[in-house]
Scaffold this motif. Structure first.
Motif, mmCIF file in Angstrom:
data_model
loop_
_atom_site.group_PDB
_atom_site.id
_atom_site.type_symbol
_atom_site.label_atom_id
_atom_site.label_comp_id
_atom_site.label_asym_id
_atom_site.label_seq_id
_atom_site.Cartn_x
_atom_site.Cartn_y
_atom_site.Cartn_z
ATOM 1 N N LEU A 81 -2.096 -6.910 -9.735
ATOM 2 C CA LEU A 81 -1.818 -5.627 -10.376
ATOM 3 C C LEU A 81 -3.076 -4.903 -10.833
ATOM 4 O O LEU A 81 -3.066 -3.683 -10.971
ATOM 5 C CB LEU A 81 -0.906 -5.836 -11.586
ATOM 6 C CG LEU A 81 0.526 -6.242 -11.289
ATOM 7 C CD1 LEU A 81 1.284 -6.447 -12.574
ATOM 8 C CD2 LEU A 81 1.209 -5.209 -10.429
ATOM 9 N N LYS B 196 2.223 0.380 -14.363
ATOM 10 C CA LYS B 196 3.185 1.464 -14.123
ATOM 11 C C LYS B 196 3.755 1.305 -12.714
ATOM 12 O O LYS B 196 3.017 1.224 -11.732
ATOM 13 C CB LYS B 196 2.514 2.820 -14.277
ATOM 14 C CG LYS B 196 2.087 3.110 -15.699
ATOM 15 C CD LYS B 196 1.470 4.459 -15.827
ATOM 16 C CE LYS B 196 1.014 4.636 -17.272
ATOM 17 N NZ LYS B 196 0.172 5.785 -17.433
ATOM 18 N N ALA B 197 5.085 1.299 -12.631
ATOM 19 C CA ALA B 197 5.751 1.139 -11.343
ATOM 20 C C ALA B 197 6.379 2.456 -10.912
ATOM 21 O O ALA B 197 6.893 3.216 -11.727
ATOM 22 C CB ALA B 197 6.814 0.064 -11.437
ATOM 23 N N SER B 198 6.340 2.737 -9.617
ATOM 24 C CA SER B 198 6.922 3.965 -9.103
ATOM 25 C C SER B 198 8.446 3.869 -9.033
ATOM 26 O O SER B 198 9.136 4.881 -9.131
ATOM 27 C CB SER B 198 6.332 4.301 -7.739
ATOM 28 O OG SER B 198 6.568 3.230 -6.854
ATOM 29 N N LYS B 199 9.007 2.695 -8.854
ATOM 30 C CA LYS B 199 10.456 2.513 -8.856
ATOM 31 C C LYS B 199 10.778 1.155 -9.494
ATOM 32 O O LYS B 199 9.890 0.325 -9.711
ATOM 33 C CB LYS B 199 11.002 2.596 -7.439
ATOM 34 C CG LYS B 199 10.398 1.647 -6.453
ATOM 35 C CD LYS B 199 10.956 1.885 -5.074
ATOM 36 C CE LYS B 199 10.279 0.928 -4.100
ATOM 37 N NZ LYS B 199 10.820 1.064 -2.786
ATOM 38 N N ARG B 200 12.060 0.916 -9.774
ATOM 39 C CA ARG B 200 12.498 -0.311 -10.437
ATOM 40 C C ARG B 200 12.307 -1.535 -9.544
ATOM 41 O O ARG B 200 12.375 -1.436 -8.329
ATOM 42 C CB ARG B 200 13.965 -0.220 -10.812
ATOM 43 C CG ARG B 200 14.193 0.695 -11.966
ATOM 44 C CD ARG B 200 15.627 0.609 -12.389
ATOM 45 N NE ARG B 200 15.840 1.550 -13.470
ATOM 46 C CZ ARG B 200 16.918 1.626 -14.181
ATOM 47 N NH1 ARG B 200 17.921 0.837 -13.912
ATOM 48 N NH2 ARG B 200 17.036 2.498 -15.136
ATOM 49 N N ASN B 201 12.076 -2.683 -10.229
ATOM 50 C CA ASN B 201 11.912 -3.985 -9.573
ATOM 51 C C ASN B 201 10.779 -3.986 -8.546
ATOM 52 O O ASN B 201 10.809 -4.721 -7.565
ATOM 53 C CB ASN B 201 13.208 -4.458 -8.911
ATOM 54 C CG ASN B 201 14.271 -4.798 -9.927
ATOM 55 O OD1 ASN B 201 13.945 -5.218 -11.046
ATOM 56 N ND2 ASN B 201 15.527 -4.624 -9.558
ATOM 57 N N ASN B 202 9.793 -3.180 -8.780
ATOM 58 C CA ASN B 202 8.647 -3.128 -7.888
ATOM 59 C C ASN B 202 7.558 -4.089 -8.363
ATOM 60 O O ASN B 202 6.901 -4.726 -7.552
ATOM 61 C CB ASN B 202 8.113 -1.695 -7.819
ATOM 62 C CG ASN B 202 7.165 -1.493 -6.668
ATOM 63 O OD1 ASN B 202 7.022 -2.375 -5.827
ATOM 64 N ND2 ASN B 202 6.524 -0.353 -6.603
ATOM 65 N N LYS B 203 7.351 -4.159 -9.696
ATOM 66 C CA LYS B 203 6.327 -5.038 -10.269
ATOM 67 C C LYS B 203 6.963 -5.929 -11.325
ATOM 68 O O LYS B 203 7.643 -5.447 -12.220
ATOM 69 C CB LYS B 203 5.210 -4.200 -10.904
ATOM 70 C CG LYS B 203 4.459 -3.349 -9.912
ATOM 71 C CD LYS B 203 3.386 -2.549 -10.585
ATOM 72 C CE LYS B 203 2.652 -1.669 -9.575
ATOM 73 N NZ LYS B 203 1.594 -0.884 -10.212
ATOM 74 N N TRP B 204 6.734 -7.214 -11.174
ATOM 75 C CA TRP B 204 7.242 -8.189 -12.137
ATOM 76 C C TRP B 204 6.055 -8.914 -12.751
ATOM 77 O O TRP B 204 5.113 -9.275 -12.060
ATOM 78 C CB TRP B 204 8.139 -9.207 -11.424
ATOM 79 C CG TRP B 204 9.484 -8.643 -11.062
ATOM 80 C CD1 TRP B 204 9.758 -7.636 -10.212
ATOM 81 C CD2 TRP B 204 10.725 -9.079 -11.592
ATOM 82 N NE1 TRP B 204 11.091 -7.384 -10.139
ATOM 83 C CE2 TRP B 204 11.725 -8.276 -10.983
ATOM 84 C CE3 TRP B 204 11.110 -10.056 -12.494
ATOM 85 C CZ2 TRP B 204 13.068 -8.428 -11.266
ATOM 86 C CZ3 TRP B 204 12.449 -10.219 -12.766
ATOM 87 C CH2 TRP B 204 13.416 -9.403 -12.163
#
Length: 138
Positions: free
Chosen positions: A115, A120-128
């Motif tokens: 990361l 900051k993620a552009s959509k949901r469940n993109n970065k965990w």
């Protein structure tokens, strides 16, 4: 009081003054043999002290009881009885903590930083993201 004054005065006169019978005076002043239980406890005290000091104070009541059973004493010896006698003598076993091994080289050294602190993620469940914390019990 009557015993301390018996050298100076007659026993019958002392008993009359104190209002007790002569038989009561003689009953209180005579030596009676120790009871069976008291004799057994005295023998147990000696054996417990001997075993305790032979083992440098490491043995507690369960192991001392095992040693007493090996002696084949003519009376029963329970663990509670040994505990009670040890407590009255002020004897306590030494408790040694068990060694708990742990590996120091098994600690996680870190992985690849994918990361690069951009959370900051552009959509949901993109970065965990997760955190693994190693802690040793004290």
């Amino acid at each position: 009081m009557a015993v301390s004054q018996s050298d100076k005065h007659s026993k019958s006169k002392l008993c009359q003054v104190l209002g007790i019978g002569r038989s009561s005076y003689y009953y209180c002043t005579q030596k009676r043999p120790e009871g069976r239980l008291k004799q057994e406890n005295n023998q147990l005290r000696q054996e417990i002290i001997r075993i305790y000091h032979e083992q440098d104070g490491v043995y507690g009541a369960p192991k001392i009881r095992e040693e007493l059973l090996n002696l084949q004493l003519p009376f029963k010896v329970s663990e509670k009885r040994v505990q009670r006698i040890m407590r009255s003598l002020g004897l306590r076993s030494v408790v040694i903590k068990k060694y708990k091994p742990y590996k120091t080289d098994a600690v996680y050294n870190g992985g690849e930083n994918l990361l690069k602190r951009d959370f900051k993620a552009s959509k949901r469940n993109n970065k965990w993201v997760s955190d693994i914390t190693y802690s040793t019990p004290s």
